[in-house]
Design a protein around this motif. Structure first.
Motif, PDB file in Angstrom:
ATOM      1  N   LEU A 145       0.744  -1.000  -0.068  1.00 17.64           N
ATOM      2  CA  LEU A 145       0.004  -0.039   0.028  1.00 17.64           C
ATOM      3  C   LEU A 145       0.988   1.140  -0.020  1.00 17.64           C
ATOM      4  O   LEU A 145       0.632   2.352  -0.716  1.00 17.64           O
ATOM      5  N   TRP A 146       1.986   1.128   0.782  1.00 17.39           N
ATOM      6  CA  TRP A 146       2.853   2.326   0.799  1.00 17.39           C
ATOM      7  C   TRP A 146       3.592   2.687  -0.503  1.00 17.39           C
ATOM      8  O   TRP A 146       3.680   3.776  -1.218  1.00 17.39           O
ATOM      9  N   SER A 151      -0.305   5.796  -6.508  1.00 13.78           N
ATOM     10  CA  SER A 151      -0.734   5.248  -7.868  1.00 13.78           C
ATOM     11  C   SER A 151      -2.282   5.256  -7.779  1.00 13.78           C
ATOM     12  O   SER A 151      -2.883   5.165  -6.974  1.00 13.78           O
ATOM     13  N   ALA A 152      -2.697   5.288  -9.021  1.00 11.81           N
ATOM     14  CA  ALA A 152      -4.225   5.024  -9.419  1.00 11.81           C
ATOM     15  C   ALA A 152      -4.455   3.685  -8.954  1.00 11.81           C
ATOM     16  O   ALA A 152      -5.842   3.337  -8.588  1.00 11.81           O
ATOM     17  N   LEU A 157      -6.236  -1.873  -4.885  1.00 14.65           N
ATOM     18  CA  LEU A 157      -5.262  -2.658  -4.020  1.00 14.65           C
ATOM     19  C   LEU A 157      -5.790  -2.646  -2.605  1.00 14.65           C
ATOM     20  O   LEU A 157      -6.109  -3.731  -1.841  1.00 14.65           O
ATOM     21  N   PHE A 158      -6.476  -1.317  -2.313  1.00 18.50           N
ATOM     22  CA  PHE A 158      -6.887  -1.412  -0.944  1.00 18.50           C
ATOM     23  C   PHE A 158      -8.153  -2.214  -0.492  1.00 18.50           C
ATOM     24  O   PHE A 158      -8.410  -2.585   0.552  1.00 18.50           O
TER      25      PHE A 158
END
Length: 263
Positions: A145-146, A151-152, A157-158
């Motif tokens: 995540l970091w 990024s889009a 991803l979250f």
């Protein structure tokens, strides 16, 4: 729901309104706000309340999600009757909804977007016995995540990685059982009372940073959530359990009496 609507209408409202108490209680908006209990539709706000706040006139901005949740839980009931709660079928549904999400739509965009989060919760529950909750996996996902924070891809991803991290936080950092017994389940109460109490903090400290606003409102939110649990939610659940136990007992008694006896 009834408790928080009465709390905001007759405690927060008279306290925060710019009107006189008499004008506030005689305003049609005050009594229309009680329709919030029905969830559909959600009235705008209370007269003269939080007029100067950054989110002006917004009494409880969290409640709009309940409209979506009602639709989502209705879909859960439909899935149950059509056999759609099997793990593979849920996975297929999740993929289809995610595919639909990428197509422009003139209506229902919010419902589709947030339904993905509802479905990922269902998937995690369905696959709970095979999902390992490990420190190293959580660390890897935090790093991912970091890396993608600008990024889009971060948003997408979250949905997956963030859901895992929520489970990690819940199961690896949970309170001791004794604290859970004393405090009870405060999550729903915090959801209901957090927003109006943060609005109160914002009224008295309009320049406070969002984190400070959260810190100042937290103890009052916890207190209201605990009172809600002790006075409303827990007694309601206990009443429901007793009613279900009584119904099951009556059904078992009826079946026993209907069973033919042999001599």
């Amino acid at each position: 729901m009834i408790g928080v609507v009465l709390f905001t209408t007759f405690i927060v409202g008279p306290w925060m309104t710019s009107l006189s108490l008499n004008d506030y209680l005689h305003s049609g908006e005050t009594w229309q706000y009680l329709r919030t209990i029905m969830i559909y539709p959600l009235p705008p706000g209370l007269p003269g309340v939080f007029e100067s706040n950054p989110y002006s006139h917004e009494v409880n901005g969290s409640l709009w999600t309940l409209q979506l949740e009602m639709v989502y839980y209705a879909s859960l009931l439909i899935l149950f009757f059509v056999g759609g709660l099997k793990r593979t079928r849920l996975l297929v549904l999740f993929l289809i909804v995610n595919l639909i999400h990428f197509f422009p739509m003139s209506f229902g965009t919010t419902y589709i977007e947030l339904y993905r989060y509802f479905l990922i919760g269902m998937l995690l529950y369905a696959w709970r016995h095979v999902i390992p909750i490990r420190h190293r996996y959580a660390l890897i996902f935090i790093v991912i995540l970091w890396v993608f924070k600008e990024s889009a891809m971060f948003y997408h991803l979250f949905l997956l990685v963030g859901a895992y991290l929520v489970l990690y936080a819940v199961y690896k950092w949970k309170l001791p059982t004794s604290f859970q017994v004393i405090l009870g389940n405060l999550s729903y109460g915090m959801f209901l009372y957090g927003y109006p109490l943060q609005q109160v903090v914002a009224y008295y400290s309009p320049s406070a940073h969002a984190f400070l606003n959260f810190i100042f409102a937290l103890p009052f939110t916890l207190l209201c959530a605990w009172l809600s649990w002790c006075l409303i939610e827990r007694p309601s659940l206990q009443w429901m359990e007793r009613r279900m136990a009584r119904t099951n007992h009556q059904q078992a008694y009826k079946e026993h009496n209907q069973t033919p006896t042999t001599t």
